[in-house]
Design a protein around this motif. Sequence first.
Motif, mmCIF file in Angstrom:
data_model
loop_
_atom_site.group_PDB
_atom_site.id
_atom_site.type_symbol
_atom_site.label_atom_id
_atom_site.label_comp_id
_atom_site.label_asym_id
_atom_site.label_seq_id
_atom_site.Cartn_x
_atom_site.Cartn_y
_atom_site.Cartn_z
ATOM 1 N N GLU A 133 -35.464 -13.834 3.375
ATOM 2 C CA GLU A 133 -35.999 -12.474 3.466
ATOM 3 C C GLU A 133 -34.886 -11.504 3.834
ATOM 4 N N SER A 134 -34.940 -10.307 3.253
ATOM 5 C CA SER A 134 -33.874 -9.332 3.474
ATOM 6 C C SER A 134 -34.403 -8.054 4.087
ATOM 7 N N ALA A 169 -36.344 -20.853 11.686
ATOM 8 C CA ALA A 169 -35.231 -20.471 10.823
ATOM 9 C C ALA A 169 -34.487 -19.291 11.455
ATOM 10 N N PHE A 170 -33.198 -19.233 11.205
ATOM 11 C CA PHE A 170 -32.351 -18.211 11.817
ATOM 12 C C PHE A 170 -32.599 -16.825 11.207
ATOM 13 N N LEU A 198 -39.669 -8.089 11.966
ATOM 14 C CA LEU A 198 -40.139 -9.229 11.189
ATOM 15 C C LEU A 198 -40.997 -10.144 12.061
ATOM 16 N N ASP A 199 -41.849 -10.930 11.413
ATOM 17 C CA ASP A 199 -42.753 -11.825 12.134
ATOM 18 C C ASP A 199 -42.269 -13.267 12.067
ATOM 19 N N ALA A 240 -33.922 -15.046 7.277
ATOM 20 C CA ALA A 240 -33.930 -13.600 7.068
ATOM 21 C C ALA A 240 -32.572 -13.045 7.498
ATOM 22 N N PHE A 241 -32.201 -11.907 6.916
ATOM 23 C CA PHE A 241 -30.928 -11.287 7.290
ATOM 24 C C PHE A 241 -31.032 -9.778 7.191
ATOM 25 N N LEU A 242 -30.203 -9.103 8.000
ATOM 26 C CA LEU A 242 -30.112 -7.646 8.014
ATOM 27 C C LEU A 242 -28.767 -7.264 7.431
#
Length: 346
Positions: free
Chosen positions: A141-142, A44-45, A299-300, A107-109
């Motif tokens: 996830e954030s 996933a990106f 992140l993992d 996930a994103f930042l």
Amino acid sequence: MHVEGTILRGRQFTPVEGRVVIADGEIVAIEEVETESDDVIVPAFVNAHTHIGDSIAKEAGGGLSLDELVAPPDGLKHRLLRSASREETVEAMARSLRFMESTGTGAFLEFREGGREGVAALRDALAGRGGAESIGARDVESVILGRGGSEVLEVADGYGASGARDGDFDEARNAARKAGKPFAIHAGERDDLDVNPAIDLDPDFLVHMVHAGELHLDRIEDRNTPVVVCPRSNLVTNVGVPPIRELAERTTVALGTDNVMLNSPSMFREMEFAAKLADVPAAAVLRMATVNGAEIAGLDCGVIEEGADGKLLVLDGDSDNLAGVQDLVRAVVRRAGHGDVERVVL
């Protein structure tokens, strides 16, 4: 649970036929066995730079300059954010989160405006509260980098500064270090005047670096400072495009989609644009969209290997768009899109 198909395994995205076995959210095995599945299994990106608060103002401000659009405190986006109700803002962000998840973002930042309240509004959007109830909770996830006074670090995952020309960020940087949280900052977006002051702050990563010169490249290489690039956004705001290949030769580079006001938060679109803009291999671009962003954020995820988080994007390899491809990695980067998504495992 397990997912079967052609797996793009490891950091090199080596195609292997088999199944990915996930238990308690972690990849516990990658079994190379024959399957009858046409699916293509990709990590996933990780979208390494977003501003999803301005989801309330998609495609607003066409033709305006960068400063007119986003410069604090009175750029168009900031005025629109102030005029919107909290419920409207939360619902708009939740819709963007749903789109991000459906297009394979795990996930994103986020560089989040609005201080403590801005962080709380995003957490409500993630949890399906405060105007987002009908949209539902998100599994993406954030990593939320707050903005404002250093007190935002009490509720945020780190600090995301607007740019060295916008103020003195020494206090925020020091507070982030004391709290053991990341400090990041925009640099070199409109010109090169704020690049050295941003590097002097010793950030955990820089964003944009459109106007990175040889001195700046040397400095980030010496300091091992990662860079997140957002080429579609830079093109839209007419500031130029980042030297992706030159940056990638010096440091870790990740991809972000930047402001939702200007671009859809689709990593498919960002990858395709970056790949066709820069003279870098497809596998390097896919790393920019996955494991590089994960490593920047601590992140993992972002890679299919044992021990990594079980965040996967499953594409239909027999879709009308992907059937017959000769190079899977190149196809994922330059050709695949939302319509090819079979499912997203988060």
